[in-house]
Design a protein around this motif. Structure first.
Motif, PDB file in Angstrom:
ATOM      1  N   UNK A 187       0.820  -1.207   0.000  1.00 32.33           N
ATOM      2  CA  UNK A 187       0.000   0.000   0.000  1.00 32.33           C
ATOM      3  C   UNK A 187       0.858   1.263   0.000  1.00 32.33           C
ATOM      4  N   UNK A 188       1.910   1.276   0.827  1.00 31.16           N
ATOM      5  CA  UNK A 188       2.728   2.483   0.963  1.00 31.16           C
ATOM      6  C   UNK A 188       3.916   2.514   0.013  1.00 31.16           C
ATOM      7  N   UNK A 189       4.196   1.395  -0.643  1.00 31.55           N
ATOM      8  CA  UNK A 189       5.291   1.358  -1.592  1.00 31.55           C
ATOM      9  C   UNK A 189       6.665   1.441  -0.964  1.00 31.55           C
ATOM     10  N   UNK A 190       6.804   1.043   0.308  1.00 37.06           N
ATOM     11  CA  UNK A 190       8.105   1.042   0.969  1.00 37.06           C
ATOM     12  C   UNK A 190       8.883  -0.208   0.584  1.00 37.06           C
ATOM     13  N   UNK A 191      10.187  -0.158   0.689  1.00 37.30           N
ATOM     14  CA  UNK A 191      10.986  -1.351   0.434  1.00 37.30           C
ATOM     15  C   UNK A 191      10.821  -2.320   1.606  1.00 37.30           C
TER      16      UNK A 191
END
Length: 402
Positions: A45-49
């Motif tokens: 959802x947040x596109x974090x690694x």
């Protein structure tokens, strides 16, 4: 010492009453929904690694330990159900941050993980203090065991529901965040409504909690067993023995079912023995299971996987014995006026052990089964020996036999 006999109705009353039991289940259901998707929420959802998400979650859990001493002092001022409800509301704040976190913002996600960590670390000490205020003696031990069984039932149900919903993609993840928040809110309201408070004499200025150094140090090693089904066995079975992920999944389900069904009966059965002796026995059983894993993994993927499953049952029995005696021993040893601080220190050792165990397990595993299971068995036996030989702190005669 006669074995305690606990009727279901008496057990519920000793655990805080029906509303509090429902609060525990609802809270655990929300946590069970949360655990499988929090990492995925950060990544999907947040596109974090994945590394950034994992570091944020670990940092939140560890930073949550910093607040535990303050929780202990709050409990020693008499608060009980209020602290339990507060631990749930803090987690609600963490969940509420998730939908307002912009994509790519690791700092707000880390803040959410911090609030979740604070609630997760504060909850066990607050719950144990509440039960210790209502129930006494071996009835208290059974009530603590019953609370753990209820929590595992809620966690398992929540995890199954989350697994079924994960196919819905990011929309399902956001919906589960909302449901988790509602669960925490409902659980907090129910927990607060039981209005349990301790009425103890004021604590003398500067009075310390009993040291219990060997017990607390040993507990750091004992809690490794809680991460064996979730971390060590999947790592060994899938990446080293190259068997289907179905095997570790089956072990996890079996572990959950055994804890739900056996936690109270085993705790009651062992109530005829001193708590310290039972805790020592748990260390021996856990260490024996580690040696069993060492032998099972040497059989290769053909017979090795079924053997690991069988040994995992022994490990779970050791976990059940440990969980039924460790917190109960702390509540028996600590004077009432410093019970909160004693439980806080115990939770610090538990939280630290749970935080470092994944790193230790994953560091040892590449060096072979002997390095992993041999080291765990040796340190657990050493810990059991320390528990057995530690002298109980001075206290009233009623605490004898702890």
């Amino acid at each position: 010492m006669a074995t305690t006999k606990i009727r279901p109705g008496a057990l519920v009353r000793a655990s805080g009453g029906p509303r509090y039991a429902v609060a525990l289940v609802v809270d655990a259901l929300g946590t069970g929904l949360l655990r499988p998707y929090l990492l995925l929420y950060g990544v999907t959802v947040l596109g974090l690694s994945a590394p950034a998400t994992g570091i944020a979650m670990t940092a939140g859990a560890v930073a949550g330990l910093v607040c535990v001493p303050a929780v202990g002092r709050w409990l020693d001022r008499g608060a009980r159900s209020t602290v339990v409800a507060a631990s749930m509301l803090v987690r609600l704040l963490g969940v509420a941050l998730l939908p307002v976190t912009p994509a790519g913002n690791v700092w707000l996600f880390a803040a959410a993980a911090l609030f979740l960590g604070i609630g997760n670390q504060a909850g066990p000490a607050a719950h144990a203090a509440l039960v210790a205020t209502i129930a006494h003696g071996r009835e208290r031990d059974a009530a603590l065991a019953g609370g753990r069984a209820l929590r595992n039932a809620g966690l398992g149900a929540g995890a199954l529901l989350a697994t079924a919903c994960l196919a819905g993609g990011t929309t399902a993840l956001q919906a589960m965040a909302a449901v988790t928040g509602l669960a925490y809110l409902a659980a907090a309201a129910l927990a607060w409504s039981v209005r349990v408070r301790a009425h103890t004499a004021a604590t003398p200025a500067g009075e310390p909690a009993p040291p219990m150094r060997a017990l607390l140090s040993a507990n750091v090693i004992y809690v490794f067993c809680l991460n064996v089904p979730e971390i060590a066995l999947p790592l060994v079975l899938v990446t080293q023995m190259h068997v289907s992920p179905v095997w570790p999944a089956a072990i996890f389900v079996a572990n959950t079912v055994l804890v739900i069904t056996l936690q109270v009966p085993v705790t009651v059965l062992l109530s005829r023995f001193a708590r310290r002796a039972v805790l020592t026995l748990s260390g021996v059983v856990i260490a024996a299971s580690y040696l069993g894993f060492l032998a099972a993994t040497s059989l290769g993927p053909g017979w090795g996987a079924p053997a690991v499953v069988m040994v995992s049952v022994v490990c779970t029995v050791g976990e059940i014995i440990y969980a039924g005696s460790a917190t109960a021993l702390v509540t028996a040893l600590a004077p009432a006026q410093v019970l909160g601080r004693a439980l806080a220190r115990f939770q610090l050792s538990t939280g630290f052990g749970l935080a470092v165990s994944p790193a230790v397990i994953t560091a040892l595993a590449p060096h072979g089964p002997a390095a992993l299971w041999g080291s765990l068995a040796a340190t657990t036996l050493l810990s059991a020996s320390a528990v057995a030989t530690e002298k109980d702190p001075p206290g009233p005669p009623a605490r004898a036999g702890a």
